[in-house]
Design a protein around this motif. Sequence first.
Motif, PDB file in Angstrom:
ATOM      1  N   VAL A   1      10.830  71.724  66.895  1.00  0.00           N
ATOM      2  CA  VAL A   1      11.425  72.577  67.944  1.00  0.00           C
ATOM      3  C   VAL A   1      12.841  72.121  68.308  1.00  0.00           C
ATOM      4  O   VAL A   1      13.070  70.940  68.606  1.00  0.00           O
ATOM      5  N   ALA A   2      13.775  73.075  68.277  1.00  0.00           N
ATOM      6  CA  ALA A   2      15.139  72.812  68.728  1.00  0.00           C
ATOM      7  C   ALA A   2      15.364  73.630  69.997  1.00  0.00           C
ATOM      8  O   ALA A   2      15.313  74.857  69.966  1.00  0.00           O
ATOM      9  N   LEU A  57      25.372  76.281  67.441  1.00  0.00           N
ATOM     10  CA  LEU A  57      24.702  76.891  66.283  1.00  0.00           C
ATOM     11  C   LEU A  57      24.871  76.049  65.022  1.00  0.00           C
ATOM     12  O   LEU A  57      23.973  76.000  64.179  1.00  0.00           O
ATOM     13  N   ASP A  58      26.040  75.370  64.894  1.00  0.00           N
ATOM     14  CA  ASP A  58      26.231  74.617  63.651  1.00  0.00           C
ATOM     15  C   ASP A  58      25.357  73.352  63.574  1.00  0.00           C
ATOM     16  O   ASP A  58      25.308  72.688  62.549  1.00  0.00           O
ATOM     17  N   SER A  85      17.863  74.556  58.646  1.00  0.00           N
ATOM     18  CA  SER A  85      16.665  75.288  58.241  1.00  0.00           C
ATOM     19  C   SER A  85      15.465  74.353  58.454  1.00  0.00           C
ATOM     20  O   SER A  85      15.564  73.143  58.268  1.00  0.00           O
ATOM     21  N   GLY A  86      14.385  74.938  58.889  1.00  0.00           N
ATOM     22  CA  GLY A  86      13.234  74.101  59.252  1.00  0.00           C
ATOM     23  C   GLY A  86      13.109  73.961  60.756  1.00  0.00           C
ATOM     24  O   GLY A  86      12.047  73.641  61.275  1.00  0.00           O
ATOM     25  N   ILE A  89      16.518  81.610  60.007  1.00  0.00           N
ATOM     26  CA  ILE A  89      16.001  80.483  60.818  1.00  0.00           C
ATOM     27  C   ILE A  89      14.965  81.014  61.811  1.00  0.00           C
ATOM     28  O   ILE A  89      15.195  82.030  62.486  1.00  0.00           O
ATOM     29  N   GLU A  90      13.830  80.320  61.885  1.00  0.00           N
ATOM     30  CA  GLU A  90      12.771  80.730  62.806  1.00  0.00           C
ATOM     31  C   GLU A  90      13.232  80.515  64.257  1.00  0.00           C
ATOM     32  O   GLU A  90      13.838  79.486  64.579  1.00  0.00           O
TER      33      GLU A  90
END
Length: 292
Positions: A32-33, A59-60, A64-65, A88-89
Amino acid sequence: MKVVIADECCLCFGANRALSLAQEKIAEGKKVALFKQILHNKRTTDQLLNAGAVQKDNLDEITSGDCVVIRAHGERKDTFDYLKGKGIEYVDGTCPNVKAINLLVYGKNAEGYKIIIVGKYGKNGGKMHPEVAGTAGWCDDPIFVEDEEDVANIPLQYPKYYLVVQTTFSCEKANELIQKTRAFLENNGKHFEFRNTTCGAQKRINESAERLAKDVDCVIVVGGKNSSNTKELFNNISGKTKGFLVEGLEDVKDLVQQGELEHFEKIGLTGGASTVREELEEIKNYLETFKK
Ligand code: SF4
């Protein structure tokens, strides 16, 4: 000493929903980000980080993941476009009330209205409220209004205007600015429509705090010092009784050490829309135990 907690206070529906989404994704084992500060509440944010989430503010930094959690304040449309484009999820924790404003603004902009956003946009060195920044990203170059001076400066080259309001902006102030904007634009021959999109949750918390203020000797307002609705709650209370603004239990302990609370027999407690109720219960227990 008696300590009373306001009947309506703390985490609003939208903030609670975003928090639950983040907790669910952590429990599912996702990477989780948290995209930007999910709540103006350090303790709750720290709990998420300790449970495995990471904080990413740009955002940068997203890779992925990651499973990106969008906070209740919402985000600009191009943030969602970016995440979708990169595959991206993400989970959209935007409060449904805020999302409805974003989509309203998007639709009205497409219909040719010039969008006016009433809210804290960073006037006089302040910071733009994140919800205002998010909503602004759903239309072309909106006009921001925070006070009467801004109303008088609305550019008049557009035929029709549509106004919305930051959900946590004062409802009374919003009504005043809406009437002034209507008068200014209609007197200049312009078409004007609006929706007062201030949030009922915030109003109910404020009203409950006002009732509490009449019944106690002072009110302690608990919430992030950079939370706009907590500040509004505190300002509201300060006009009616002695008020203290604290971020949590440690600040209350400091007040006790400084002797600030010793003359009060009945203390009220309330929390802004990003404060968890558990914190108020802890402060109540502390104050009651301390005095025994
Ligand atoms: S204050 Fe209202 S609009 Fe804002 S996040 Fe909470 S429920 Fe949603």
